[in-house]
Design an enzyme around this catalytic site. Structure first.
Site, short mmCIF file in Angstrom:
data_model
loop_
_atom_site.label_atom_id
_atom_site.label_comp_id
_atom_site.label_asym_id
_atom_site.label_seq_id
_atom_site.Cartn_x
_atom_site.Cartn_y
_atom_site.Cartn_z
N LYS A 54 0.83 -1.35 -0.23
CA LYS A 54 0.05 0.05 0.04
C LYS A 54 1.04 1.38 -0.05
O LYS A 54 0.78 2.04 1.01
CB LYS A 54 -1.03 0.01 1.17
CG LYS A 54 -2.03 1.02 1.17
CD LYS A 54 -3.29 0.67 0.50
CE LYS A 54 -4.05 1.82 0.17
NZ LYS A 54 -5.19 1.74 -0.69
N ASP A 76 -1.30 -11.68 5.97
CA ASP A 76 -2.04 -12.24 6.93
C ASP A 76 -3.45 -12.25 6.24
O ASP A 76 -4.25 -13.18 6.24
CB ASP A 76 -1.86 -11.60 8.32
CG ASP A 76 -2.85 -12.17 9.47
OD1 ASP A 76 -3.65 -13.05 9.09
OD2 ASP A 76 -2.37 -11.81 10.47
O1 LIG Z 1 -1.23 -15.30 16.13
C1 LIG Z 1 -2.29 -15.02 16.11
O2 LIG Z 1 -3.19 -15.03 16.88
C2 LIG Z 1 -2.86 -14.79 14.69
C3 LIG Z 1 -1.83 -14.72 13.38
C4 LIG Z 1 -2.54 -14.90 12.25
O3 LIG Z 1 -3.69 -14.53 12.04
C5 LIG Z 1 -1.58 -15.68 11.23
O4 LIG Z 1 -0.51 -15.68 11.44
O5 LIG Z 1 -2.17 -15.69 10.13
MG LIG Z 2 -4.19 -14.90 9.94
#
Ligand SMILES: O=C(O)CCC(=O)C(=O)O
Ligand SMILES: [Mg+2]
Ligand SMILES: NC(=O)C1=CN([C@@H]2O[C@H](COP(=O)(O)OP(=O)(O)OC[C@H]3O[C@@H](n4cnc5c(N)ncnc54)[C@H](OP(=O)(O)O)[C@@H]3O)[C@@H](O)[C@H]2O)C=CC1
Length: 473
Positions: free
Chosen positions: A237, A362
């Site tokens: 972004k 993520d």
């Molecule tokens: O560590 C977490 O609780 C979330 C991490 C997460 O969503 C991920 O790494 O995809």
């Molecule tokens: Mg995640």
């Protein structure tokens, strides 16, 4: 050496040579069961992995599982707040390759993510999350088979570094005061902007080293893909966050066009070269006009910049990349983050490796998994130079915990990634076949069953594991 756990009495350690694992016939592999649905998913996963290894190698290879603790299970054994005991860290460091179920992270307060902590402690800087379609998987998308992408997510920095201050905290207030009074200049760029006095504050570090080591891995992976998938898209972004996300893009291109100069072409370079191939006498200015549709409306300085870019590309790489040779190179392009979320839905087959910073990756990996059937089909790996921990994209899905209901597919497929990383391809292939055939036969857990028309009776989590094994063939 260990306080409360004992390694298996049989088996040997996986070691690392030049960043690659050296795997004995009987490796010891630590596993973390995980919170929530980990209790359902882990036994199903272990059963499938063991069955595949036994069948593929006629009993000559075997994994010796080493149970280690994190999350709620660790607190039960080690005591209150012992979410990530030293024993667990010692075991993962010693044995190098581990696999885990999901771990809970509270929202808005409480402990910081154990999942993120493991990635940072072991410097597992690459999070690899492939999203591909298994034939017959029901999907809300019309053409899920067109999506075959691998999210390459930077895994150690960005806002996941967890450097933030609560609204009203002493340091937070001090920081806001210093920023407002001393550091945010009243320039044309920033105007008189001030941070609201009742704001929480978070820091988003994106480093050149972190960005480039991630992009390096992504390009190396692209080199191993079939020609039509040899592409790396830098997701950012950078129009809004110029010096973090924008810099990620620039550092990515810099790495591609220096370390991998002979192997890569950028999208803009391909346009410039293509224009000259179509019209060998094209002027630099006309070429610039064709690669930048808004060229004629630009200021003279900006026009000159683009003309210079055209000249530089032609001078530097016409011999090595011109006359169509660029079509044999890895294409490196970039897309702005919001746009890539719609692009993977509207033009899924145009993408291959998506290199991202931590937060974008993520989000994007959940979204891509949804297209190919949901979070039950989203595996992942966290890989560093001397350690790797395999885990699914999804979390603990607490509302389904203990019901023997959840789809173990994503942790099983994370196990497949682990077997492939270990070089145990025959066992990995058996599982992919078993899982694909089970799904194609409508033998699926609730998440996929509810998408099938007409509806099918869902299998339990454990039954799905058995169905996969039956379909090994
Ligand atoms: O560590 C977490 O609780 C979330 C991490 C997460 O969503 C991920 O790494 O995809
Ligand atoms: Mg995640
Ligand atoms: N690496 C890790 O360990 C991760 C941990 N987390 C943590 O997990 C906790 C819960 O997070 P939450 O936001 O609920 O996200 P989750 O990914 O745990 O679950 C959200 C929803 O996704 C679907 N889902 C998840 N896993 C599966 C699966 N294996 N099979 C089928 N469907 C699945 C379910 O949808 P439905 O109910 O509609 O069927 C579920 O309710 C949080 O504490 C979070 O921090 C989150 C992500 C990664």
């Amino acid at each position: 050496m260990y306080e409360k756990i004992t390694p298996p009495t049989t088996g040997a350690k996986i070691t690392f040579k030049n960043g690659e694992p050296v795997v004995p016939e009987n490796p010891i592999i630590p596993f973390i069961r995980g919170d929530g649905t980990g209790i359902d998913i882990w036994p199903a996963t272990e059963k499938v992995l063991d069955a595949a290894v036994a069948k593929a190698y006629n009993g000559t290879r075997k994994i010796s599982w080493f149970k280690v603790y994190a999350g709620d299970e660790a607190c039960d054994l080690y005591g209150t707040y012992q979410y990530l005991p030293q024993d667990t860290l010692t075991a993962i460091k010693e044995y190098g390759v581990a696999i885990k179920g999901p771990l809970t992270t509270p929202v808005g307060g409480g402990i910081r993510s154990l999942n993120v902590a493991l990635r940072q402690i072991f410097d597992l800087y690459t999070c690899v999350r492939p999203c591909r379609y298994y034939a017959g998987t029901p999907s809300p998308h019309k053409t899920p088979e067109k999506l075959d992408v691998i999210v390459y997510r930077e895994n150690t920095e960005d806002i996941y570094l967890g450097i933030e201050w609560k609204q009203g905290s002493e340091i937070g207030n001090r920081l806001i005061k210093i920023l407002n009074e001393e550091l945010i200049p009243a320039t044309s760029e920033h105007g008189k902007k001030q941070i609201p006095l009742d704001a929480g504050i978070g820091i988003k570090p994106i480093s050149k080293t972190g960005s480039q080591r991630l992009v390096r891995r992504a390009i190396k992976h692209a080199l191993l893909l079939p020609k039509n998938k040899q592409q790396v898209t830098l997701v950012h972004k950078g129009n809004i966050m110029k010096y973090t996300e924008g810099a990620f893009r620039d550092w990515g291109y810099e790495l591609a066009t220096t370390e991998f100069r002979q192997e890569t072409v950028t999208e803009r370079e391909s346009w410039i070269l293509g224009n000259k191939e179509k019209n060998p006498n094209i002027s630099a200015e006309e070429n610039a006009r064709q690669i930048d549709p808004g060229f004629d409306a630009l200021t003279p300085e900006k026009k000159a910049q683009i003309v210079k870019e055209v000249e530089t590309v032609i001078n530097r790489i016409w011999d090595s990349h011109g006359n169509g040779k660029w079509q044999e190179k890895i294409m490196v392009n970039d897309r702005i983050a919001d746009s890539i979320f719609q692009q993977i839905q509207t033009r899924p087959d145009e993408y291959s490796i998506l290199a991202t910073m931590n937060l974008n990756g993520d989000y994007l990996s959940d979204a891509a998994a949804a297209i190919v059937g949901g979070l039950g089909m989203g595996p992942g790996a966290n890989i560093g130079d001397s350690c790797a921990i395999f885990e699914a994209t999804h979390g603990t899905a607490p509302k389904h915990a203990g019901l023997d209901k959840i789809n173990p597919g994503s942790v099983i497929l994370s196990g497949v990634m682990m077997l492939e990383y270990m070089g145990w391809q025959a066992a990995a292939d058996l599982i992919k076949k078993g899982l694909g055939d089970a799904i194609a036969n409508g033998q699926v857990t609730y998440d996929l069953a509810r998408l099938i028309e007409p509806p099918v009776q869902p299998l339990k989590c454990s039954e799905f594991a058995d169905a996969i094994i039956k379909h090994f063939g």
